[in-house]
Design an enzyme around this catalytic site. Structure first.
Site, PDB file in Angstrom:
ATOM      1  N   ALA A  64     -17.394  51.142  -0.936  1.00  0.00           N
ATOM      2  CA  ALA A  64     -18.395  51.268  -0.155  1.00  0.00           C
ATOM      3  C   ALA A  64     -19.201  50.115  -0.070  1.00  0.00           C
ATOM      4  CB  ALA A  64     -18.933  52.319   0.502  1.00  0.00           C
ATOM      5  N   GLY A 103     -15.443  54.101  -3.584  1.00  0.00           N
ATOM      6  CA  GLY A 103     -14.971  54.125  -2.342  1.00  0.00           C
ATOM      7  C   GLY A 103     -13.221  53.786  -2.348  1.00  0.00           C
ATOM      8  N   GLU A 106     -11.083  55.744  -3.182  1.00  0.00           N
ATOM      9  CA  GLU A 106     -10.783  56.767  -2.229  1.00  0.00           C
ATOM     10  C   GLU A 106      -9.683  56.123  -1.657  1.00  0.00           C
ATOM     11  OE1 GLU A 106     -15.487  57.409  -2.342  1.00  0.00           O
ATOM     12  OE2 GLU A 106     -14.433  59.679  -1.596  1.00  0.00           O
ATOM     13  N   GLU A 126     -20.580  57.028  -7.607  1.00  0.00           N
ATOM     14  CA  GLU A 126     -21.277  57.055  -7.184  1.00  0.00           C
ATOM     15  C   GLU A 126     -22.470  58.182  -7.348  1.00  0.00           C
ATOM     16  OE1 GLU A 126     -17.880  57.457  -6.315  1.00  0.00           O
ATOM     17  OE2 GLU A 126     -17.575  56.981  -4.596  1.00  0.00           O
TER      18      GLU A 126
HETATM   19  C1  3H9 Z   1     -19.156  54.802  -2.677  1.00  0.00           C
HETATM   20  O1  3H9 Z   1     -18.418  53.487  -2.969  1.00  0.00           O
HETATM   21  C2  3H9 Z   1     -19.560  55.534  -1.754  1.00  0.00           C
HETATM   22  C3  3H9 Z   1     -18.456  56.191  -1.098  1.00  0.00           C
HETATM   23  O2  3H9 Z   1     -17.543  56.599  -2.175  1.00  0.00           O
HETATM   24  C4  3H9 Z   1     -18.212  56.699   0.474  1.00  0.00           C
HETATM   25  C5  3H9 Z   1     -19.058  55.969   1.650  1.00  0.00           C
HETATM   26  C6  3H9 Z   1     -18.984  56.586   2.850  1.00  0.00           C
HETATM   27  N1  3H9 Z   1     -21.119  46.697  -2.081  1.00  0.00           N
HETATM   28  O3  3H9 Z   1     -22.104  44.015 -10.476  1.00  0.00           O
HETATM   29  P1  3H9 Z   1     -21.854  42.526 -10.731  1.00  0.00           P
HETATM   30  C7  3H9 Z   1     -21.660  43.143  -5.481  1.00  0.00           C
HETATM   31  S1  3H9 Z   1     -20.785  53.288  -2.970  1.00  0.00           S
HETATM   32  C8  3H9 Z   1     -21.810  46.127  -2.177  1.00  0.00           C
HETATM   33  O4  3H9 Z   1     -22.578  41.489 -10.872  1.00  0.00           O
HETATM   34  P2  3H9 Z   1     -19.564  42.387 -12.393  1.00  0.00           P
HETATM   35  C9  3H9 Z   1     -23.179  42.893  -6.259  1.00  0.00           C
HETATM   36  O5  3H9 Z   1     -24.356  42.792  -5.885  1.00  0.00           O
HETATM   37  C10 3H9 Z   1     -20.033  52.667  -4.677  1.00  0.00           C
HETATM   38  N2  3H9 Z   1     -22.235  44.948  -3.258  1.00  0.00           N
HETATM   39  O6  3H9 Z   1     -19.843  42.273 -11.117  1.00  0.00           O
HETATM   40  C11 3H9 Z   1     -22.737  41.259  -7.079  1.00  0.00           C
HETATM   41  O7  3H9 Z   1     -23.547  40.454  -5.424  1.00  0.00           O
HETATM   42  P3  3H9 Z   1     -23.992  38.824  -6.009  1.00  0.00           P
HETATM   43  C12 3H9 Z   1     -19.311  53.064  -5.541  1.00  0.00           C
HETATM   44  C13 3H9 Z   1     -21.505  45.276  -4.516  1.00  0.00           C
HETATM   45  O8  3H9 Z   1     -17.713  41.479 -12.520  1.00  0.00           O
HETATM   46  C14 3H9 Z   1     -21.715  41.549  -6.944  1.00  0.00           C
HETATM   47  O9  3H9 Z   1     -20.530  42.504  -5.852  1.00  0.00           O
HETATM   48  N3  3H9 Z   1     -18.794  51.771  -6.324  1.00  0.00           N
HETATM   49  C15 3H9 Z   1     -20.343  46.280  -4.780  1.00  0.00           C
HETATM   50  O10 3H9 Z   1     -20.442  42.079 -13.404  1.00  0.00           O
HETATM   51  C16 3H9 Z   1     -21.247  41.063  -8.317  1.00  0.00           C
HETATM   52  O11 3H9 Z   1     -21.408  42.134  -8.972  1.00  0.00           O
HETATM   53  C17 3H9 Z   1     -19.252  51.246  -7.096  1.00  0.00           C
HETATM   54  O12 3H9 Z   1     -20.691  51.661  -7.818  1.00  0.00           O
HETATM   55  C18 3H9 Z   1     -20.243  47.225  -3.500  1.00  0.00           C
HETATM   56  N4  3H9 Z   1     -19.940  48.110  -3.612  1.00  0.00           N
HETATM   57  O13 3H9 Z   1     -18.993  44.237 -11.880  1.00  0.00           O
HETATM   58  C19 3H9 Z   1     -19.551  49.820  -8.058  1.00  0.00           C
HETATM   59  N5  3H9 Z   1     -20.827  45.823  -6.086  1.00  0.00           N
HETATM   60  O14 3H9 Z   1     -22.821  37.853  -6.378  1.00  0.00           O
HETATM   61  C20 3H9 Z   1     -20.418  49.398  -8.137  1.00  0.00           C
HETATM   62  C21 3H9 Z   1     -20.775  44.955  -6.635  1.00  0.00           C
HETATM   63  O15 3H9 Z   1     -24.674  38.471  -5.099  1.00  0.00           O
HETATM   64  N6  3H9 Z   1     -19.748  47.754  -8.161  1.00  0.00           N
HETATM   65  N7  3H9 Z   1     -21.541  44.295  -5.292  1.00  0.00           N
HETATM   66  O16 3H9 Z   1     -24.953  39.240  -7.213  1.00  0.00           O
HETATM   67  C22 3H9 Z   1     -20.041  47.476 -10.008  1.00  0.00           C
HETATM   68  O17 3H9 Z   1     -20.361  48.566 -10.375  1.00  0.00           O
HETATM   69  C23 3H9 Z   1     -19.956  46.308 -10.514  1.00  0.00           C
HETATM   70  O18 3H9 Z   1     -19.813  45.835  -9.141  1.00  0.00           O
HETATM   71  C24 3H9 Z   1     -18.564  45.684 -10.429  1.00  0.00           C
HETATM   72  C25 3H9 Z   1     -18.171  44.560 -11.295  1.00  0.00           C
HETATM   73  C26 3H9 Z   1     -18.208  46.347 -11.982  1.00  0.00           C
HETATM   74  C27 3H9 Z   1     -17.140  46.303  -9.492  1.00  0.00           C
END
Ligand code: 3H9
Length: 659
Positions: A64, A103, A106, A126
């Site tokens: 999400a 998400g 999911e 999460e």
């Molecule tokens: C969820 O899903 C809740 C649901 O269960 C229920 C909902 C009702 N959203 O980390 P990076 C951006 S909670 C928005 O540097 P990498 C990040 O800010 C979510 N933005 O890259 C950055 O922005 P910028 C559960 C996001 O290659 C850019 O993407 N998911 C999100 O080192 C690059 O990120 C997580 O917790 C997001 N969800 O790593 C996963 N994710 O370019 C969270 C990333 O402006 N994300 N951004 O600086 C990660 O773990 C890592 O970003 C990922 C990539 C492994 C995906």
């Protein structure tokens, strides 16, 4: 269809719905809406026989959109979208690549079949944001993988590789080569077999062994009872509900638990931490400066852990050390899979160590693209630096040597080894800063730009001065340590000094001695030892006498401070010090102070850092605390002008963070 989701239908009746929302295809509101419309359209299209649900770019949705959680979710919610996909009358196959997380995963669990590229990863992280999977993940995952595996995945928060996910029953097929082709081939197989929708909510596979399931619940519940963040315990409750309650009731249970988590202070703080770490890398005005490529790292007097990280990241490393053999063994010891004697354990290890060379001759640094040198070795390193290379001087507040030089502060390894403060001098070129940032990121560090001195030590010194102020008024140092540990630090300030082998004269006695202009014996190490059992704690009789005299002069407290008061003062001092660093332009934004504290000074991540905490407490309240304390000691406690300025304009520190 245009926008963040595209629908295309091939002649064989296989539709492809693809999310395209860079960088990580986060499921923001417009994406959810467009996905819903695409599913409806594909379902209604009589030519469509099966739907592939995929994503463009680097990854299947990674979750999400974290930026949306601070507000009430806009209709339509992700759980509704997942339900809609699961209810689709035509088979839906999720096609995963990259990191299908949160998400995003999911969404895949709600699809009827799942196929993934062999290097894909799936997971529900999460919990690292103080949340639980809130789009059916807590109910669908255990139905496929069982309670124990579901809890491991959700409580650990770490991604699982495709092969492991397939073993757990989460993926139907793992493929190599062209993913689109493989997905189409799988779709044709399913159609040939007349395979219809297969809804995860109807699966009982993971629920059959109720005894093992409940044992896993009990096991995790037992060790989570005192967790400061509510999410882990609620995850256990939800997984239990998946076994005990009908699916729809379980979903409602999950929804309520998610609401509790998303509004909790701890989740606010953890989301802030996630975004603040990524924001730290953004340097305004750095735009035109591209980092220089770094393939060879030179290390002179550096940390062997850094060398190991560089080898792991694929760099070649040249180590300058008086005893090259011993230094090589030490680095080898840091690399995984190496025995105590430094004997390579596997092929990857052999390859890693083949990229390491060690010598006592600093001339070898001439081949490096980036050199990290200790203070003592900096001059020599600069003398041998190739004209295109960059030099980072570890421990130097302001490194001299022109545009190609910056300082570097690496907090003690005990703090986690994830932070690197890049200390830019006025003459440091943007290209040098960009090169260092990119290289440090490759080494797994969050790089933080600071000008004029490292942030973490300045903040810690301010907190020690606050502690010292309390100590001088008679507060018990053990009580201060207890209060800070109760707040969430792993160690109190005095325990930390003791761990780092520093004299506590930087704290209480330091303040006292400095006030008196005292420079005599005892100003160095060993003035004060942290030892709960032993008395007297002050070892030097001269200093002890001085402390007694100071206390007799009126420094004694009227009353003892409670743990809450101690924390309140320490946090006010930290926010005040952070505000001064923002004002002075040492950091680019308040959240950089939080990053320095969380990753480098042991500040509990689930508290979000002192600046975020000050916002949560209210700047007016923090300023009031500072005002009261500054009546006693204005030189230290007087609030930074930034407080009054923000309060006057109805703003908070967060408003200065930008983007
Ligand atoms: C969820 O899903 C809740 C649901 O269960 C229920 C909902 C009702 N959203 O980390 P990076 C951006 S909670 C928005 O540097 P990498 C990040 O800010 C979510 N933005 O890259 C950055 O922005 P910028 C559960 C996001 O290659 C850019 O993407 N998911 C999100 O080192 C690059 O990120 C997580 O917790 C997001 N969800 O790593 C996963 N994710 O370019 C969270 C990333 O402006 N994300 N951004 O600086 C990660 O773990 C890592 O970003 C990922 C990539 C492994 C995906």
């Amino acid at each position: 269809m245009s926008g963040p989701v595209a629908l295309s239908v091939a002649a064989d009746g296989i539709a492809r719905i693809a999310v395209d929302n860079p960088p990580v295809n986060a499921l923001s509101h417009p994406v959810r809406r467009a996905l819903w419309d695409a599913v409806e359209a594909a379902e209604a299209d009589r030519a469509v026989r099966l739907i592939l649900l995929a994503a463009e770019g680097r990854t299947f949705p990674a979750g999400a959109d974290i930026n949306e959680f601070h507000a009430k979710p806009q209709d339509l919610w992700l759980p509704d979208l997942c339900d809609r996909i699961e209810a689709c009358a035509k088979p839906v196959v999720a096609v995963l690549h990259g990191t299908a997380l949160g998400g995003g995963f999911e969404l895949a669990l709600a699809a009827h079949y799942r196929l993934a590229a062999e290097d894909a990863q799936v997971g529900l992280p999460e919990v690292t944001l103080g949340l639980l999977p809130g789009a059916g993940g807590t109910q669908r995952l255990p139905r496929l993988a069982g309670g124990a595996a579901a809890l491991e995945i959700m409580l650990g928060g770490r991604p699982v590789d495709a092969a492991q996910a397939q073993r757990l029953g989460l993926l139907d097929r793992v493929v190599r080569g062209d993913l689109s082709e493989a997905a189409r081939a799988y779709a044709r197989e399913l159609l040939a077999a007349d395979a219809g929708p297969r809804r995860t909510r109807d699966s009982r596979a993971g629920l059959r062994d109720t005894r093992a399931y409940m044992a896993a619940i009990r096991h995790h519940r037992a060790w989570l009872s005192d967790a400061p963040v509510p999410a882990p315990e609620k995850i256990v409750d939800c997984v239990e509900a998946a076994l005990l309650l009908p699916f729809e009731t379980g979903l409602a249970f999950e929804r309520a638990a998610f609401e509790d988590c998303v509004t909790s202070d701890a989740s606010h703080a953890l989301r802030h931490a996630f975004l603040a770490e990524r924001r730290a890398a953004k340097i305004p005005g750095r735009g035109s400066a591209a980092p220089r490529p770094v393939q060879r790292l030179g290390l002179a007097g550096g940390d062997p852990g850094l060398a190991a990280a560089a080898l792991e990241a694929g760099l070649a490393v040249t180590l300058i050390a008086p005893d090259p053999e011993a230094a090589t063994a030490e680095v080898a010891g840091h690399c995984a899979g190496v025995s105590a004697q430094g004997i390579p354990g596997d092929e990857a290890q052999v390859a890693r160590l083949a990229r390491l060379s060690a010598t006592s001759d600093p001339a070898a640094l001439a081949g490096a693209d980036l050199v990290i040198a200790g203070r003592a070795q900096a001059g020599e390193a600069l003398a041998h630096l190739s004209p295109e290379a960059v030099l980072a001087v570890a421990g130097a507040a302001a490194a001299r040597g022109g545009g190609r030089v910056a300082g570097l502060y690496l907090p003690p390894a005990a703090e986690g080894g994830r932070l690197a403060e890049v200390l830019v001098a006025p003459e440091t070129s943007p290209e040098t800063a960009a090169t260092l940032f990119a290289a440090l990121r490759r080494l797994g560090r969050v790089a933080l730009r600071c000008a004029g001195g490292p942030v973490g030590p300045a903040m810690s010194a301010a907190m020690l001065r606050a502690a010292g102020d309390m100590l001088l008024r008679g507060a018990d140092p053990y009580r201060i340590d207890d209060a800070l540990r109760g707040f969430g630090f792993a160690l109190g300030p005095y325990e930390r000094l003791d761990r780092d082998g520093q004299a506590a004269q930087a704290g209480a006695l330091g303040v006292a001695l400095a006030r008196r202009g005292w420079t005599g014996r005892g100003a160095g190490r060993g003035v004060y030892r942290y030892d709960r059992e032993a008395e007297p704690r002050v070892e030097d009789p001269e200093v002890l006498a001085l402390l007694r005299a100071l206390q007799a002069e009126g420094g004694r407290p009227q009353r003892s401070l409670s743990g809450d008061e101690i924390v309140q003062r320490m946090m006010a001092a930290a926010a005040n010090a952070g505000a001064k660093l923002v004002d002075a332009g040492v950091v680019l934004r308040p959240s950089d102070v939080d990053v320095a504290m969380m990753l480098g000074q042991g500040f509990p991540r689930w508290r979000g850092g002192p600046m975020m905490l000050a916002d949560q407490t209210g700047l007016l309240a923090v300023k009031r605390t500072l005002d009261i304390l500054s009546e006693e000691n204005p030189a230290f406690w007087a609030p930074a002008p930034l407080f009054a300025e923000l309060i006057k304009n109805g703003r908070r520190f967060a408003d200065l963070n930008g983007g």
